[in-house]
Every structure is written in C-alpha cells, then in structure tokens.
Design a protein around this motif. Structure first.
Motif, short mmCIF file in Angstrom:
data_model
loop_
_atom_site.label_atom_id
_atom_site.label_comp_id
_atom_site.label_asym_id
_atom_site.label_seq_id
_atom_site.Cartn_x
_atom_site.Cartn_y
_atom_site.Cartn_z
N VAL A 306 18.33 24.28 4.54
CA VAL A 306 17.79 24.39 5.90
C VAL A 306 16.26 24.51 5.84
O VAL A 306 15.55 23.88 6.63
N PHE A 307 15.76 25.30 4.88
CA PHE A 307 14.31 25.41 4.71
C PHE A 307 13.71 24.05 4.36
O PHE A 307 12.65 23.67 4.89
N SER A 308 14.38 23.29 3.49
CA SER A 308 13.91 21.96 3.11
C SER A 308 13.91 21.02 4.31
O SER A 308 12.97 20.22 4.48
N ILE A 309 14.93 21.12 5.15
CA ILE A 309 15.01 20.28 6.35
C ILE A 309 13.89 20.61 7.32
O ILE A 309 13.27 19.72 7.92
N ILE A 310 13.60 21.90 7.49
CA ILE A 310 12.51 22.32 8.37
C ILE A 310 11.18 21.76 7.87
O ILE A 310 10.38 21.21 8.64
N MET A 311 10.93 21.89 6.56
CA MET A 311 9.70 21.36 6.00
C MET A 311 9.63 19.84 6.15
O MET A 311 8.57 19.27 6.43
N GLY A 312 10.79 19.18 5.96
CA GLY A 312 10.83 17.73 6.12
C GLY A 312 10.56 17.30 7.55
O GLY A 312 9.86 16.31 7.80
N SER A 313 11.07 18.07 8.50
CA SER A 313 10.83 17.78 9.91
C SER A 313 9.35 17.90 10.25
O SER A 313 8.78 17.06 10.96
N ILE A 314 8.72 18.95 9.72
CA ILE A 314 7.28 19.14 9.96
C ILE A 314 6.48 17.99 9.35
O ILE A 314 5.55 17.45 9.96
N ALA A 315 6.88 17.59 8.12
CA ALA A 315 6.16 16.51 7.44
C ALA A 315 6.27 15.19 8.21
O ALA A 315 5.28 14.47 8.37
N THR A 316 7.48 14.87 8.68
CA THR A 316 7.65 13.62 9.41
C THR A 316 6.91 13.66 10.74
O THR A 316 6.38 12.63 11.20
N TYR A 317 6.85 14.82 11.36
CA TYR A 317 6.15 14.94 12.64
C TYR A 317 4.64 14.75 12.43
O TYR A 317 3.98 14.06 13.22
N ILE A 318 4.10 15.33 11.37
CA ILE A 318 2.67 15.19 11.11
C ILE A 318 2.34 13.75 10.70
O ILE A 318 1.34 13.17 11.13
N ALA A 319 3.21 13.17 9.83
CA ALA A 319 2.95 11.81 9.36
C ALA A 319 3.02 10.80 10.49
O ALA A 319 2.18 9.91 10.61
N ALA A 320 4.04 10.92 11.33
CA ALA A 320 4.21 10.03 12.49
C ALA A 320 5.32 10.64 13.33
O ALA A 320 6.48 10.62 12.93
N SER A 321 4.97 11.18 14.47
CA SER A 321 5.91 12.00 15.26
C SER A 321 7.21 11.27 15.57
O SER A 321 8.26 11.89 15.67
N ASP A 322 7.17 9.94 15.73
CA ASP A 322 8.39 9.20 16.08
C ASP A 322 9.41 9.19 14.95
O ASP A 322 10.58 8.87 15.16
N THR A 323 8.97 9.50 13.72
CA THR A 323 9.91 9.46 12.60
C THR A 323 10.80 10.69 12.55
O THR A 323 11.82 10.69 11.86
N THR A 324 10.43 11.75 13.27
CA THR A 324 11.21 12.99 13.20
C THR A 324 12.64 12.79 13.65
O THR A 324 13.58 13.29 13.03
N LYS A 325 12.83 12.04 14.73
CA LYS A 325 14.19 11.83 15.22
C LYS A 325 15.02 11.04 14.22
O LYS A 325 16.22 11.30 14.04
N TYR A 326 14.39 10.08 13.54
CA TYR A 326 15.11 9.31 12.53
C TYR A 326 15.48 10.21 11.34
O TYR A 326 16.54 10.06 10.74
N PHE A 327 14.59 11.13 11.01
CA PHE A 327 14.86 12.07 9.94
C PHE A 327 16.08 12.92 10.27
O PHE A 327 16.98 13.10 9.46
N LEU A 328 16.12 13.44 11.50
CA LEU A 328 17.26 14.27 11.91
C LEU A 328 18.54 13.44 11.98
O LEU A 328 19.62 13.92 11.63
N TYR A 329 18.44 12.19 12.44
CA TYR A 329 19.60 11.31 12.45
C TYR A 329 20.14 11.15 11.03
O TYR A 329 21.36 11.22 10.79
#
Length: 350
Positions: A306-329
C-alpha cells in the motif's frame, strides 16, 4: 495530456503473465527433483524447504515475451546500445544470482561482479550525466561523478530489491507496482520512451505470473537470481527515464522505489552503527520489524505494498497527472488477475 498504451505493451504483459503460469510450476518441479531448495534457518521465516529458482522463470518469461513481440512484428529491435546494455546487463546479473542460488557465493565477491556488470552497462550508454538542483537548474556531472553515481544507483537498487525478498509475496508485489509506475511515466514522456515502457510492462507481467505461486504460503522463492534481475532492470529503466527528464521529475524513481530504498538505507546504517558489515545478512529488515510487531506475513506485505502504491500514485501524478488513473487501473487489474488465478489454483500439482 492523454497517454496511449501500445498494442505491444498490452500483449507483452499478457504473454509474460501466461508464460509465468506455465513455466513457474515446471521450475518448481525441477527444483524439487534436483534438491535446489531454500533451507530454513534462524534468519529465515519459512519452516520447510522451498524451491529457490523462481528467478529462472522470471528471466525466461521476460526474455521470451520480448522476443515473441519481435516475432509477431509488434516491435522491431532498435539497435541501440542502451537496450543492449539493459538486456546484456540484466542477463549477466541473473546469471550471477543463479550461480549464487545453486552454489553460494561470498557477498564481497558478488559485490565486485555487480560493479563490473554495472560498469559494462555504463560503457554502453546507460549513465546519469546530469542532475536537477532546485533554484539552479540542470548541472552536468563530471565523468567520474557520473560513473560513480551510476554504479552506486544500479548496484544499490539491485541489492535493495534483493533485501526486501524476505516475506512471501513482498518483493514480487513491490516490483510489480514499481514496474507499472515506470512503464506509465515512460509512456507519458514527450516523446514517449516506448522501449523502456515495454520492458517495464513485460517485467510486471512476468512478476504477476510468478506471484501466483509466491504469496503466502509460497510454493517457490525468486532467489537472488530473480531479485537481482528485477532490481537491475528497475535501476536501469529508472536511469533511462532520468536521462530524458530535464526537471524535478528526474527524481521520481526515488518515490517509485521508496520501499527498497528505505529498507537498504535503514539496514546499512543499522549494521554500520552496530559495527558489522553492511553485506552481512540479518533478520532486522523492515518486514521483519512488522512481523515482530505482530502482523502476519500477508498483513506485512499489504502495509508495504500500500505504501508503494501511494508513492507510485504520487510519482505518476507529478510526472503527468493523467497517468494516475491508468496506474490505479493497472493496480486493480493486477490484483484481480492474481486473485482469480490463485483461487482457480491453475497448474497446482502439475
């Protein structure tokens, strides 16, 4: 900015996953037949011998999936030294881990070989040449600093991933999350880093197939061959991403690989303060601490994932916010695939 996953990304992930479902049971059977088992001891938490050559399946699935995409004409092999360095270096580090899994090698000897392999990759063009300093901008590194920084990152991350492979399903889950994150932010680059993204998704697919048999109670371990191979791929892919990032986003790998980085820093400092070598294994890693707090193996894995997923979500949002939803998918689909296949007990006893 919208991103688009290519057909190769999707097919590569699925092919690697399916291959894993068939190849891992074969490796389990072979390991049991040849007696290539990980024996329990005071430092380890399993109570009976378990096959330790899961890295063989992970490596085969990753390489075969990449080659199959070339055969299906979904990709053409780009004759670039970066890709050659990634494939050559990861295969060499896999071979080193495999020899260690079978025969056992001294930690310092493995460290020297890892530095040698990382140096080969550096010479093939995979290198950290610039860093971004807030309020200053991009700073070119002296060749010596570039070499030392690259070697330290590759060797450090490779071993960091190996360090967290101490609880059933932990390393594989963290590697999967990190691979998906790196794959998505590589696609989000302008222009997109298609090759890095493809390798990252294939690694995630291979790891998902392996995880089917690695969750507690594990039927197989990935061993040094699997952990070093995956860690090496993640370290090199993150450098290839960093080479194309010209601002604060080049630091995203620190978030993506937060779990293994925190663990190796914590373990190294603790051992140094105790006056012992950082290379000496012990049972004081973060996952061991969670177990001592009373968490079960599955709950300890859940906390760190869960901690890794949270960090990954933050990274995708900073890199390009539209990628966050694809990451969660991708995370949701991965969980569903593992659950469905695990309950189906695909290949058990075959």
């Amino acid at each position: 900015m919208a991103i688009q996953l290519s057909e190769a990304n999707i097919v590569g992930t699925v092919v690697a996953f399916i291959l894993g479902l068939f190849i891992v049971p074969l490796v389990i059977a072979y390991s049991e037949k040849k007696g290539l088992m990980d024996q329990p001891n005071a430092r380890k938490i399993h109570s009976h011998p378990i096959p330790r050559l899961g890295g063989v399946a992970i490596w085969i699935c990753t390489i075969l999936s990449f080659l199959s995409l070339i055969v299906m004409n979904l990709i053409s092999y780009p004759h670039r030294s970066l890709l050659s360095g990634l494939l050559l270096g990861s295969s060499l580090i896999f071979l080193l881990g495999l020899i260690d899994d079978i025969y056992g090698l001294e930690a310092k000897f493995k460290f020297v070989i890892q530095i040698t392999i990382a140096s080969i990759v550096f010479c093939l063009g995979v290198k950290i040449t610039t860093i971004f300093i807030p309020f200053i901008g991009l700073v070119d590194l002296h060749p010596v600093l570039s070499f030392l920084g690259t070697i330290a990152w590759i060797v450090g991350i490779s071993n960091a991933v190996n360090f967290i492979d101490g609880v059933d399903g932990l390393a594989g889950s963290v590697i999967t999350v990190s691979s998906v994150t790196l794959g998505l932010i590589a696609v989000a680059l302008v222009p997109a880093d298609v090759v890095s993204s493809l390798i990252a998704f294939i690694l995630a697919g291979s790891m998902l197939g392996f995880l089917t048999y690695n969750f507690h109670p594990a039927k197989i371990f990935m061993g040094d061959s699997g952990a070093l191979f995956a860690g090496f791929l993640l370290s090199v892919l993150s450098i290839m991403y960093q080479m194309k990032s010209l601002d604060i986003r080049m630091y995203m790998p620190l978030l993506i690989l937060a779990v293994p980085i925190c663990d190796i820093l914590f373990s190294s400092f603790r051992r140094i303060l105790k006056g012992t070598s950082p290379f000496v294994a012990d049972a004081e890693h973060i996952h061991h601490k969670l177990l001592k707090f009373g968490l079960s193996q599955n709950k300890a894995v859940l906390v760190l994932v869960v901690f890794s997923i949270i960090m990954g979500s933050i990274a995708t949002y900073i890199a390009a916010s539209d990628t966050t939803k694809y990451f969660l998918y991708a995370v949701i689909i991965s969980v569903v695939m593992i659950i469905l296949n695990r309950y189906a007990k695909f290949g058990e006893g075959k």
